[in-house]
Scaffold this motif. Structure first.
Motif, PDB file in Angstrom:
ATOM      1  N   CYS A   1       2.637  10.623  -9.256  1.00  0.00           N
ATOM      2  CA  CYS A   1       1.915  10.864 -10.515  1.00  0.00           C
ATOM      3  C   CYS A   1       1.146  12.178 -10.456  1.00  0.00           C
ATOM      4  N   TYR A   2       0.442  12.400  -9.352  1.00  0.00           N
ATOM      5  CA  TYR A   2      -0.357  13.625  -9.233  1.00  0.00           C
ATOM      6  C   TYR A   2       0.539  14.868  -9.194  1.00  0.00           C
ATOM      7  N   MET A   3       1.696  14.758  -8.527  1.00  0.00           N
ATOM      8  CA  MET A   3       2.608  15.910  -8.494  1.00  0.00           C
ATOM      9  C   MET A   3       3.161  16.195  -9.883  1.00  0.00           C
ATOM     10  N   LYS A   4       3.439  15.135 -10.634  1.00  0.00           N
ATOM     11  CA  LYS A   4       3.933  15.320 -12.002  1.00  0.00           C
ATOM     12  C   LYS A   4       2.847  15.922 -12.885  1.00  0.00           C
ATOM     13  N   LEU A   5       1.587  15.513 -12.662  1.00  0.00           N
ATOM     14  CA  LEU A   5       0.473  16.112 -13.404  1.00  0.00           C
ATOM     15  C   LEU A   5       0.353  17.599 -13.099  1.00  0.00           C
TER      16      LEU A   5
ATOM     17  N   TYR B   1      -4.000  10.580  -0.300  1.00  0.00           N
ATOM     18  CA  TYR B   1      -3.114   9.435  -0.090  1.00  0.00           C
ATOM     19  C   TYR B   1      -1.977   9.783   0.864  1.00  0.00           C
ATOM     20  N   LEU B   2      -1.564  11.048   0.861  1.00  0.00           N
ATOM     21  CA  LEU B   2      -0.518  11.460   1.792  1.00  0.00           C
ATOM     22  C   LEU B   2      -0.997  11.322   3.236  1.00  0.00           C
ATOM     23  N   LYS B   3      -2.256  11.676   3.500  1.00  0.00           N
ATOM     24  CA  LYS B   3      -2.787  11.554   4.870  1.00  0.00           C
ATOM     25  C   LYS B   3      -2.782  10.100   5.337  1.00  0.00           C
ATOM     26  N   LEU B   4      -3.093   9.180   4.420  1.00  0.00           N
ATOM     27  CA  LEU B   4      -3.049   7.755   4.776  1.00  0.00           C
ATOM     28  C   LEU B   4      -1.621   7.316   5.101  1.00  0.00           C
ATOM     29  N   LEU B   5      -0.660   7.803   4.328  1.00  0.00           N
ATOM     30  CA  LEU B   5       0.734   7.462   4.599  1.00  0.00           C
ATOM     31  C   LEU B   5       1.191   8.057   5.921  1.00  0.00           C
ATOM     32  N   GLN B   6       0.791   9.291   6.197  1.00  0.00           N
ATOM     33  CA  GLN B   6       1.209   9.942   7.439  1.00  0.00           C
ATOM     34  C   GLN B   6       0.646   9.241   8.667  1.00  0.00           C
TER      35      GLN B   6
ATOM     36  N   SER C   1       4.346   6.579   9.321  1.00  0.00           N
ATOM     37  CA  SER C   1       5.015   7.796   9.800  1.00  0.00           C
ATOM     38  C   SER C   1       6.501   7.590  10.048  1.00  0.00           C
ATOM     39  N   SER C   2       6.950   6.341  10.146  1.00  0.00           N
ATOM     40  CA  SER C   2       8.371   6.077  10.398  1.00  0.00           C
ATOM     41  C   SER C   2       9.179   5.981   9.109  1.00  0.00           C
ATOM     42  N   SER C   3       8.536   6.188   7.972  1.00  0.00           N
ATOM     43  CA  SER C   3       9.216   6.101   6.672  1.00  0.00           C
ATOM     44  C   SER C   3       9.693   7.483   6.225  1.00  0.00           C
ATOM     45  N   LEU C   4      10.956   7.565   5.830  1.00  0.00           N
ATOM     46  CA  LEU C   4      11.489   8.830   5.296  1.00  0.00           C
ATOM     47  C   LEU C   4      10.727   9.275   4.060  1.00  0.00           C
ATOM     48  N   GLU C   5      10.372   8.309   3.207  1.00  0.00           N
ATOM     49  CA  GLU C   5       9.701   8.637   1.951  1.00  0.00           C
ATOM     50  C   GLU C   5       8.390   9.373   2.201  1.00  0.00           C
TER      51      GLU C   5
ATOM     52  N   PHE D   1       0.841  -1.200   0.000  1.00  0.00           N
ATOM     53  CA  PHE D   1       0.000   0.000   0.000  1.00  0.00           C
ATOM     54  C   PHE D   1       0.873   1.245   0.000  1.00  0.00           C
ATOM     55  N   HIS D   2       1.961   1.203   0.767  1.00  0.00           N
ATOM     56  CA  HIS D   2       2.874   2.351   0.812  1.00  0.00           C
ATOM     57  C   HIS D   2       3.411   2.655  -0.591  1.00  0.00           C
ATOM     58  N   LYS D   3       3.825   1.613  -1.310  1.00  0.00           N
ATOM     59  CA  LYS D   3       4.358   1.813  -2.664  1.00  0.00           C
ATOM     60  C   LYS D   3       3.294   2.385  -3.598  1.00  0.00           C
ATOM     61  N   ALA D   4       2.076   1.852  -3.499  1.00  0.00           N
ATOM     62  CA  ALA D   4       1.004   2.312  -4.390  1.00  0.00           C
ATOM     63  C   ALA D   4       0.639   3.764  -4.096  1.00  0.00           C
ATOM     64  N   ALA D   5       0.507   4.100  -2.813  1.00  0.00           N
ATOM     65  CA  ALA D   5       0.141   5.474  -2.435  1.00  0.00           C
ATOM     66  C   ALA D   5       1.247   6.447  -2.829  1.00  0.00           C
ATOM     67  N   ALA D   6       2.513   6.069  -2.586  1.00  0.00           N
ATOM     68  CA  ALA D   6       3.636   6.936  -2.963  1.00  0.00           C
ATOM     69  C   ALA D   6       3.686   7.120  -4.481  1.00  0.00           C
TER      70      ALA D   6
END
Length: 909
Positions: A569-573, A661-666, A670-674, A559-564
């Motif tokens: 993609c959205y930032m590139k858009l 998706y960032l909120k889900l990652l946070q 939260s322990s991931s640098l990415e 899930f982390h890989k998919a959300a990241a």
């Protein structure tokens, strides 16, 4: 229900309910229509008809009828209950809960509605409401076991384990002395073990031990009983008794690592960090020697000592461990040994050991110091192991030489081709790695693992179309790509998404990343059915464990890989938005009339073709899947109207989508640098200064020495320093917060950003990635020092790692780091000549890399001749003839998907 109807229609209403419960929907509809002919505005009948239609996939009609029925009879608990069921079927759980609560206001003691409400409360983790509802159910039906158990579990989930114990003890007080009967012994056993685990969780260890001794005769799961007893005794400090039980468990299963670790803990010989004193190592060695005598067939008792032994003793233990596995030919031996490479010095000892074994087998055909002759295959597996060893250490030249020799020895062993492909992948030649993986796959077309490995290598080589054709060889007939989605084949979707992202196809990349996110949403929904099932079947410990797993589900790596990936993609858009239809029309109007007409005709033809293909696909799907072999009809799969993700890239606010998706990652990673790097990049684009600063603080807290942490720190404060003087109240408030927080950042104490960057460089002067980060920040802070910044990168040296490397040095630079530096020189510094010079330099370090166009990166050098597989003797030393294959022989490989037509030879050119 149906109380306002005459007797005949009331009986018909009961038929509707029964038909719904038994899934006889047509019969239910017929009964509903009979009532509605006489009573067209009867609310409950309209609602039940709508619920029946919902089960027949006629949702719009269903909602219309249910709302109409509710409007006609607002005081009917049936109408509200049905409305809730409708929402529940569409996963609108919060709305469903509102409907159930409205139904309970009308009929507060309706057990069916209360039960449905409790399931939704468990699903939504409304734990206080869950406790309240289960208590109400228990008070209404106290003679029902499931209500007692549900009430206890509700208290446990609500962090009130002591109350859960009280409920279970009250339930036991209602049972007779000879309970349980034979057909309920396992369910009662589960309840007792659950109760004991609650005692343990509450710290009531004496009570837990007393309960176990008292109820031992009623507990039938003896394995779980022994494990829990040993755990409780250990926590009570009764280590001798705990050790005795763990040793009895070892007798039952001498390959269970957890039992060995538990015995070590009982003896005071366990360390979380793996560091032991000399005295502890001696005691551990004696322990495992005694266990080895008792369980000589156990693999674990021989493998665990390799983790704590050092020096000569480690070499002796490793020697005795690998010899029988080399003789037997165990392909997974290196995977078993790979954790030892994290221990300082052990990789060098293993290297010397492997080479010593290889030399002895070559010269005498025996292991060192052994008179017994080894079969020819032992040399093969020794070469196989050594090639993986050098691959792990980054010495790809030697690794390839060893694996080539193994292939020449026995060309029919499939694992050799797979490993050679992985070596080439690590060396940077993805196309050749895919060719090798396809070669391995074609040697055993019935092996799904080989097929999947081949697909993964193809995706890493950005051969997506070929990968899909290969993957569907193991899917059902019909819509094969959708079968991969139905099987939740997330590794495939992630690798496809990453490949499309590299190729700049953001629509397809998003399509794959969001498909993975949907799988996790489905997993969350899948727990719903277990809320009632587990209470009924009394699998309470597994149920609670499953709920805890679900609560941390989104912390999973996939899930982390998919959300990241979706966020990127959205930032590139956002950075490079796609052209809108208005812009395209404006551009078309600038073209000459003839070209404009031609382009429009081409677009119309493409749209018509796409529509026709979709319709044909839907017809084929309907024809093949509507009726199964048994003759039963199934619902047709809905056609994907956006198979290439074109609509996904047409969104108005990509950053808002990325924020979800960032909120889900946070909240979950939260322990991931990415996570915090993405948070910084996203919030800087959104001009959310405080959120970006929060990300910087988290990065420094997690790893202040990471190059990306340094980049974010410098970029943030450089941006802040370039902002104009705050004018509005909100800007002044933000500025005051930053000024108050700035002293907490140690790196900035009394230093300018240029000094901070210089200190970072001095501290990490020997690291390529750190020098590149410092150079990039130097160019940002002092644009006039561009050449000096570039020189920082150019002056980096690729030093050899420390250690005794028998067959050559191991360089420190990693291929991906060098690729990142090349892209930095191309994009940020914008100097193509310097970038080309760097590429030429790296081609010497990575001669197999296709990215750097190394001298050994040609794909033709790594593919194979099928004739040679037939002419070479198995388990013998092959000659390696230069043979050529023709197309007919290649075509004979049923199901093979070949990447290249020229199959040259077994050796590297």
């Amino acid at each position: 229900m149906g109380s306002s109807l005459p007797p005949k229609e009331a009986n018909l209403f009961k038929v509707i309910v029964k038909s719904y419960e038994t899934k006889q929907y047509k019969k239910g509809l017929k009964a509903a229509d009979s009532i509605l002919k006489k009573f067209p505005e009867h609310g409950e009948t309209l609602s039940m008809k709508g619920l029946t239609l919902n089960c027949m996939d006629r949702k719009s009609e269903a909602y219309e009828l249910v709302r109409r029925g509710l409007k006609n009879d607002l005081k009917s608990h049936v109408c509200w209950h049905v409305y809730g069921l409708l929402y529940r079927s569409d996963r609108e759980y919060r709305e469903a809960i509102k409907c159930y609560r409205n139904a309970l206001r009308i009929d507060p003691d309706n057990i069916e509605i209360l039960r449905d409400l409790s399931l939704l409360q468990a699903q939504m983790r409304d734990l206080s409401g869950f406790v309240e509802t289960r208590q109400q159910l228990l008070s209404l039906k106290p003679n029902h076991r499931m209500n007692w158990i549900g009430f206890a579990v509700a208290h446990h989930l609500n962090s009130n384990s002591s109350k859960a114990i009280e409920v279970l003890e009250a339930y036991e007080g209602t049972l007779e002395d000879d309970y349980p009967p034979d057909n309920e012994r396992y369910e009662h056993n589960e309840m007792l073990l659950y109760k004991i685990s609650l005692f343990e969780e509450c710290g009531m260890l004496d009570r837990a031990l007393e309960e176990m001794q008292k109820k031992e005769s009623k507990i039938v799961d003896k394995l779980s009983f022994k494990e829990q007893m040993a755990s409780v005794l250990f926590k009570l400090g009764r280590f001798d008794e705990s050790e005795s039980i763990y040793r009895s468990l070892l007798f039952m299963n001498p390959d269970n690592y957890k039992y060995f670790i538990a015995v070590q803990k009982c003896l005071g010989l366990y360390s979380d960090n793996g560091q032991y004193s000399a005295g502890d190592v001696e005691r551990l060695s004696a322990l495992y020697n005694s266990l080895k005598e008792k369980y000589s067939w156990s693999s674990a008792v021989k493998r665990i000592p390799l983790d704590f032994l050092e020096g000569e003793k480690f070499q002796e233990a490793a020697d005795s461990y690998v010899r029988p596995l080399l003789t037997k030919g165990v392909p997974s031996l290196f995977s078993d040994l790979s954790p030892l490479y994290e221990h300082p010095g052990k990789a060098n000892i293993l290297e010397q050991l492997f080479l010593k074994i290889e030399d002895s087998i070559r010269t005498s055909g025996c292991f060192p110091g052994s008179p017994q002759k080894e079969p020819p295959s032992t040399l093969l597996w020794t070469l196989f192991l050594i090639s993986q060893h050098y691959d792990r250490r980054g010495q790809y030249e030697i690794a390839l030489n060893k694996i080539d020799e193994a292939i020449s020895h026995t060309p029919t062993v499939i694992d050799l081709y797979s490993v050679k492909g992985k070596i080439l992948q690590h060396a940077g030649n993805f196309a050749a790695a895919a060719a090798l993986a396809d070669e391995a796959r074609s040697m055993d077309l019935a092996d799904r693992y080989l097929n999947s490995e081949c697909v993964m290598q193809m995706l890493q080589a950005d051969q997506v179309g070929l990968a899909e054709k290969t993957a569907v060889l193991f899917t059902k007939d019909g819509d094969q790509h959708n079968n991969l989605h139905d099987m939740q084949c997330m590794w495939y979707e992630l690798a496809s998404g990453e490949s499309y992202f590299r190729q700049g196809d953001l629509g397809r990349a998003l399509k794959n990343f969001l498909a993975v996110e949907k799988h996790y949403a489905d997993m969350t929904e899948d727990q719903f059915d277990f809320h009632s099932y587990c209470l009924r079947k009394m699998t309470l410990r597994a149920y609670v464990s499953m709920l805890k797993f679900q609560d941390r589900l989104h912390a999973h790596e996939y899930f982390h890989k998919a959300a990241a990936g979706a966020i990127r993609c959205y930032m590139k858009l956002h950075d490079s938005p796609t052209k809108s239809s208005t812009e395209e029309n404006d551009e078309m109007s600038k073209l000459p009339p003839a070209q404009r007409k031609k382009l429009r005709q081409k677009q119309k033809k493409a749209e018509a073709r796409a529509k026709r293909e979709a319709e044909e696909k839907q017809e084929d799907e309907t024809a093949t899947t509507n009726t199964s072999k048994s003759g039963k009809k199934h619902n047709a799969r809905p056609v994907d109207l956006d198979p290439h993700g074109e609509k996904l890239v047409q969104i108005e606010d990509p950053l808002a989508e990325a924020t979800k998706y960032l909120k889900l990652l946070q909240s979950n990673s939260s322990s991931s640098l990415e996570t915090h790097i993405l948070s910084f990049e996203l919030n800087m684009r959104k001009q959310k200064i405080l959120l970006a600063f929060q990300a910087v603080k988290q990065l420094i807290k997690l790893d202040e020495n990471n190059p990306d942490s340094h980049r974010c720190l410098i970029k943030f404060f450089h941006k802040i320093n370039s902002l104009p003087t705050p004018g509005t109240d909100s800007e002044k408030l933000i500025w005051n917060v930053l000024e108050a927080e700035r002293p907490d950042i140690r790196q900035l104490h009394g230093k300018s950003l240029i000094e901070v960057n210089r200190s970072f460089l001095e501290k990490h002067n020997a690291s390529l990635t750190h020098r590149a980060a410092a150079a990039e920040m130097m160019y940002l802070l002092e644009p006039d020092k561009k050449m000096e910044a570039i020189k920082l990168i150019e002056d980096s040296t690729n030093n050899a790692s420390l250690g005794n490397n028998v067959l050559g040095p191991v360089n420190e630079w990693q291929i991906q780091d060098c690729i990142d530096v090349h892209k930095l020189l191309e994009t940020v510094f914008g100097d193509q000549n310097i970038a080309n010079s760097w590429k030429t330099r790296c081609a010497e370090y990575f001669p197999y890399s296709t990215y750097f166009e190394g001298v050994k990166s040609s794909i033709a050098a790594y593919v194979f001749d099928h004739n040679n597989l037939q002419n070479s003797p198995e388990n013998g030393i092959a000659q390696n003839p230069q043979l050529k294959s023709n197309e007919g022989e290649l075509g004979a490989l049923n199901g093979a998907v070949h990447i290249v037509d020229d199959l040259s030879s077994l050796s590297i050119r």
